[in-house]
Design a protein around this motif. Structure first.
Motif, mmCIF file in Angstrom:
data_model
loop_
_atom_site.group_PDB
_atom_site.id
_atom_site.type_symbol
_atom_site.label_atom_id
_atom_site.label_comp_id
_atom_site.label_asym_id
_atom_site.label_seq_id
_atom_site.Cartn_x
_atom_site.Cartn_y
_atom_site.Cartn_z
ATOM 1 N N ARG A 280 7.132 21.887 17.627
ATOM 2 C CA ARG A 280 7.433 20.921 16.579
ATOM 3 C C ARG A 280 7.882 19.568 17.139
ATOM 4 O O ARG A 280 7.676 18.536 16.515
ATOM 5 C CB ARG A 280 8.534 21.456 15.657
ATOM 6 C CG ARG A 280 8.278 22.844 15.117
ATOM 7 C CD ARG A 280 9.486 23.362 14.337
ATOM 8 N NE ARG A 280 9.678 22.629 13.100
ATOM 9 C CZ ARG A 280 9.084 22.961 11.947
ATOM 10 N NH1 ARG A 280 8.264 24.009 11.904
ATOM 11 N NH2 ARG A 280 9.302 22.265 10.868
ATOM 12 N N HIS A 281 8.564 19.592 18.291
ATOM 13 C CA HIS A 281 9.129 18.357 18.847
ATOM 14 C C HIS A 281 8.824 18.303 20.345
ATOM 15 O O HIS A 281 9.172 19.217 21.080
ATOM 16 C CB HIS A 281 10.645 18.304 18.647
ATOM 17 C CG HIS A 281 11.082 18.655 17.265
ATOM 18 N ND1 HIS A 281 11.551 19.909 16.933
ATOM 19 C CD2 HIS A 281 11.094 17.927 16.119
ATOM 20 C CE1 HIS A 281 11.844 19.937 15.649
ATOM 21 N NE2 HIS A 281 11.573 18.755 15.135
ATOM 22 N N VAL A 282 8.203 17.223 20.765
ATOM 23 C CA VAL A 282 7.873 17.032 22.185
ATOM 24 C C VAL A 282 8.362 15.662 22.618
ATOM 25 O O VAL A 282 8.041 14.652 21.988
ATOM 26 C CB VAL A 282 6.361 17.152 22.439
ATOM 27 C CG1 VAL A 282 6.056 16.919 23.925
ATOM 28 C CG2 VAL A 282 5.843 18.504 21.999
ATOM 29 N N ASN A 283 9.137 15.622 23.685
ATOM 30 C CA ASN A 283 9.623 14.360 24.230
ATOM 31 C C ASN A 283 9.440 14.410 25.739
ATOM 32 O O ASN A 283 10.156 15.148 26.425
ATOM 33 C CB ASN A 283 11.099 14.151 23.867
ATOM 34 C CG ASN A 283 11.556 12.731 24.184
ATOM 35 O OD1 ASN A 283 11.188 12.164 25.202
ATOM 36 N ND2 ASN A 283 12.386 12.187 23.320
ATOM 37 N N ILE A 284 8.471 13.656 26.249
ATOM 38 C CA ILE A 284 8.190 13.643 27.689
ATOM 39 C C ILE A 284 8.599 12.286 28.230
ATOM 40 O O ILE A 284 7.992 11.258 27.894
ATOM 41 C CB ILE A 284 6.704 13.932 27.974
ATOM 42 C CG1 ILE A 284 6.334 15.311 27.411
ATOM 43 C CG2 ILE A 284 6.433 13.886 29.471
ATOM 44 C CD1 ILE A 284 4.882 15.669 27.583
ATOM 45 N N ASN A 285 9.627 12.284 29.051
ATOM 46 C CA ASN A 285 10.226 11.067 29.571
ATOM 47 C C ASN A 285 9.880 10.970 31.056
ATOM 48 O O ASN A 285 10.466 11.667 31.878
ATOM 49 C CB ASN A 285 11.742 11.129 29.375
ATOM 50 C CG ASN A 285 12.389 9.776 29.578
ATOM 51 O OD1 ASN A 285 11.790 8.872 30.126
ATOM 52 N ND2 ASN A 285 13.641 9.653 29.150
ATOM 53 N N CYS A 286 8.908 10.129 31.394
ATOM 54 C CA CYS A 286 8.429 10.110 32.770
ATOM 55 C C CYS A 286 7.929 8.716 33.133
ATOM 56 O O CYS A 286 7.942 7.802 32.311
ATOM 57 C CB CYS A 286 7.317 11.133 32.963
ATOM 58 S SG CYS A 286 5.867 10.764 31.966
ATOM 59 N N LEU A 287 7.482 8.589 34.376
ATOM 60 C CA LEU A 287 6.975 7.304 34.838
ATOM 61 C C LEU A 287 5.702 6.924 34.088
ATOM 62 O O LEU A 287 5.517 5.801 33.641
ATOM 63 C CB LEU A 287 6.707 7.369 36.350
ATOM 64 C CG LEU A 287 6.269 6.067 37.015
ATOM 65 C CD1 LEU A 287 7.393 5.046 36.914
ATOM 66 C CD2 LEU A 287 5.910 6.321 38.468
ATOM 67 N N SER A 288 4.813 7.899 33.935
ATOM 68 C CA SER A 288 3.570 7.671 33.204
ATOM 69 C C SER A 288 2.933 9.016 32.898
ATOM 70 O O SER A 288 3.161 9.997 33.599
ATOM 71 C CB SER A 288 2.611 6.819 34.037
ATOM 72 O OG SER A 288 1.410 6.581 33.319
ATOM 73 N N VAL A 289 2.175 9.062 31.813
ATOM 74 C CA VAL A 289 1.462 10.278 31.430
ATOM 75 C C VAL A 289 -0.026 9.970 31.366
ATOM 76 O O VAL A 289 -0.447 8.970 30.786
ATOM 77 C CB VAL A 289 1.928 10.810 30.063
ATOM 78 C CG1 VAL A 289 1.014 11.918 29.575
ATOM 79 C CG2 VAL A 289 3.353 11.333 30.163
ATOM 80 N N VAL A 290 -0.808 10.839 31.974
ATOM 81 C CA VAL A 290 -2.259 10.745 31.889
ATOM 82 C C VAL A 290 -2.766 11.984 31.180
ATOM 83 O O VAL A 290 -2.600 13.113 31.661
ATOM 84 C CB VAL A 290 -2.900 10.639 33.293
ATOM 85 C CG1 VAL A 290 -4.425 10.591 33.163
ATOM 86 C CG2 VAL A 290 -2.394 9.401 34.017
ATOM 87 N N TRP A 291 -3.357 11.783 30.000
ATOM 88 C CA TRP A 291 -3.916 12.907 29.247
ATOM 89 C C TRP A 291 -5.349 13.141 29.722
ATOM 90 O O TRP A 291 -6.255 12.367 29.431
ATOM 91 C CB TRP A 291 -3.881 12.623 27.748
ATOM 92 C CG TRP A 291 -2.493 12.534 27.215
ATOM 93 C CD1 TRP A 291 -1.782 11.410 26.946
ATOM 94 C CD2 TRP A 291 -1.629 13.621 26.919
ATOM 95 N NE1 TRP A 291 -0.526 11.719 26.493
ATOM 96 C CE2 TRP A 291 -0.399 13.084 26.463
ATOM 97 C CE3 TRP A 291 -1.756 15.015 27.000
ATOM 98 C CZ2 TRP A 291 0.674 13.867 26.083
ATOM 99 C CZ3 TRP A 291 -0.673 15.801 26.620
ATOM 100 C CH2 TRP A 291 0.512 15.223 26.169
ATOM 101 N N LYS A 292 -5.531 14.209 30.466
ATOM 102 C CA LYS A 292 -6.820 14.449 31.131
ATOM 103 C C LYS A 292 -7.983 14.545 30.146
ATOM 104 O O LYS A 292 -9.073 14.075 30.404
ATOM 105 C CB LYS A 292 -6.752 15.730 31.967
ATOM 106 C CG LYS A 292 -5.798 15.625 33.157
ATOM 107 C CD LYS A 292 -5.805 16.912 33.949
ATOM 108 C CE LYS A 292 -4.868 16.845 35.141
ATOM 109 N NZ LYS A 292 -4.866 18.120 35.905
#
Length: 550
Positions: A517-529
């Motif tokens: 239900r809840h997603v929080n991704i805290n990072c330098l960068s995200v690449v959705w393949k």
């Protein structure tokens, strides 16, 4: 739904803005009833008198309003303008010196200077305060040692600096005396008690004439304790407006001695709660004393623990917000931080309410605390839920060869195979010199909520968490992360990931986790393949925030 990616790649897609209900309470009044004369006296102590640093102590029994009075003075515009810098921290019985100094330092520097792990915060704080007229509040001190630990970091000087201290122990206030005598906080007068009760029950409107006499009797029998007044107000506000019912409350109050009055009133308020609200309140008692609980996290944890039922509400989030609003409006939970839009950001429990919750947990064996290991402890509870509060002392003792996790009676799997365990989130920072927290966590096979944001987990974390199939809430700080490593967690509702690396994730795996239900991704960068279409993240009942590290 709102889906945002801000990792330097631009906005991926955006839905409609959130329309969630605001959480407010009768505690968010700007005006504080009573304490006018007290506030005037304390303000004179702060502004006048010696040019040297002075310590102003306020003492009184729990529930008398020491913190409320101090906050009223602290936020007074004249006081705000008088001092160069201000800071407020709650000390309490169990405190961490460095944590408190970091909090004070952040407030006095407006969080502009970053603190590294090996920094001498005490020296940094002294340097910041030297030459300034500062006001520091140390709320809820229990012994002189706390002042000795912290006071050395507050420089002397003839700038008119002040330290305000609240304590429930008169002798502590006397031992802390510098130039000013300790201030004993008095009880509310009957008139002030009625003014406070009327304001909390009728929200600014006048009391109907047919309830006036009964209301005055209720206020009188609160015996001048503000905490009792607001708790009773929260209770009778939910009752039918009949004088006979209010007089019954007044009669019950009259039979209670002053010493036990707060606990009895909390018990009465607790008894009047709907059944689904009781575990929500008791759960909050497991947070440390004076802890500011982030509302967003709390609501997700309630959902993970299945305390909140989706009864006649659009969704679980809405139902959980209603639960918190109900507890706030009964004054069992306090507001400790608000957003600009007046929505509640942080909440907390009064010390006396928290003490009641801990007693209730023990008495009812609804949940059982696994505190530092006691070899003479016996397992008496046969209930189906135990609450494991993982904290520094427990981790340190488990690190010792004499203390093994399976020797803690509450974790004797041979006798308690059916128990469902809760690893309480966060709260105390694990020190890296102690054993890996995963060594402790993996033994809790039925853990539902796991918050490990305060320590960088080793690369073995994914293997260690394989067995935690009942997880509904997972918050971790890791170097590397792949969705496939947690895709088997079919009950997972909340996922929070912090990483300092660029993460390559497959969105398709995210959608396969149907209860998320809840997603929080805290990072330098995200690449959705596999995210080739801008609409791939739409049309899913999940609030997904992907943020860069601050």
């Amino acid at each position: 739904m709102e889906v945002v990616e801000t990792c330097g790649k631009g906005t991926l897609s955006a839905g409609e803005p959130s329309t969630k209900r605001s959480i407010t309470s009768i505690y968010d009044d700007d005006e504080v009833v009573g304490f006018e004369k007290d506030a005037e006296i304390i303000m004179k102590k702060l502004i006048r008198g010696t040019k040297e640093r002075d310590l102003i102590s306020i003492f009184g029994m729990p529930g008398l309003g020491k913190t409320t009075l101090t906050r009223k003075v602290y936020n007074n515009p004249y006081i705000v303008d008088h001092f160069d810098v201000k800071a407020w921290c709650a000390v309490s019985q169990a405190y961490n010196r460095r944590t408190l100094l970091v909090e004070i330092f952040k407030q006095t520097t407006n969080n502009e200077i970053k603190i590294k792990e090996d920094d001498d915060v005490a020296d940094m704080l002294r340097r910041v305060l030297i030459g300034k007229r500062y006001l520091i509040v140390l709320d809820d001190i229990w012994d002189v040692k706390a002042w000795e630990d912290l006071g050395i970091c507050f420089p002397q000087g003839e700038y008119g600096s002040r330290v305000m201290v609240t304590t429930r122990i008169e002798q502590v206030a006397k031992d802390l005396q510098h130039h000013s005598f300790p201030y004993s906080l008095s009880f509310l007068t009957s008139e002030e008690s009625w003014e406070l009760l009327e304001k909390k029950v009728f929200r600014g409107e006048s009391c109907p004439r047919d309830l006036l006499e009964a209301g005055l009797q209720v206020a009188l029998h609160c015996k001048g304790l503000p905490l009792v007044v607001v708790l009773i107000a929260g209770m009778i506000a939910k009752m039918d407006r009949e004088s006979s019912l209010w007089l019954e409350v007044a009669n019950d109050l009259s039979s209670i001695g002053l010493g036990e009055q707060s606990m009895k009133v909390i018990q009465s308020s607790y008894d009047h709660l709907e059944d689904h609200l009781k575990p929500c309140l008791l759960y909050m008692g497991l947070f440390p004393e004076d802890h500011k609980i982030p509302v967003d996290d709390l609501l997700k944890l309630w959902m993970a623990e299945e305390f909140v039922l989706n009864a006649e509400k659009e969704n679980m989030e809405e139902a959980s917000r209603v639960c918190l609003s109900n507890l706030l409006n009964r004054s069992l939970v306090m507001v400790s931080g608000m957003r600009i839009n007046r929505d509640v950001e942080y909440c907390s429990l009064h010390d006396v309410v928290r003490e009641f919750c801990l007693r209730k947990l023990t008495e009812d064996k609804y949940m059982q605390l696994a505190m530092p290991y006691n070899p003479f402890q016996q397992l008496h509870s046969t209930e189906s839920r135990l609450c494991i509060y993982i904290h520094d002392d427990l981790v340190k003792q488990l690190d010792h060869s004499d203390y093994q996790l399976d020797k803690i009676p509450t974790l004797d799997f041979k006798e308690t195979n059916s128990l469902e365990f809760i690893a309480h989130p966060k709260l105390n920072t694990w020190n890296n010199r102690y054993s890996n927290p995963l060594d402790l966590v993996v033994k809790l096979r039925f853990v539902r909520a796991l918050h490990l944001m305060d320590v960088l987990l080793p690369n073995s974390w994914a293997t260690a968490i394989q067995s935690l199939t009942q997880l509904r809430y997972l918050a971790i700080y890791v170097r590397d992360f792949e969705l496939k490593w947690i895709s088997h967690l079919h009950n997972l509702q909340t996922l929070q990931v912090q990483s300092s690396k660029i993460l390559h994730l497959k969105a398709a795996t995210l959608w396969e986790m149907t209860k998320l239900r809840h997603v929080n991704i805290n990072c330098l960068s995200v690449v959705w393949k596999d995210n080739y279409e801008g609409t791939l993240l739409e049309n899913r009942p999940t609030a997904t925030n992907i943020k860069p590290l601050q």
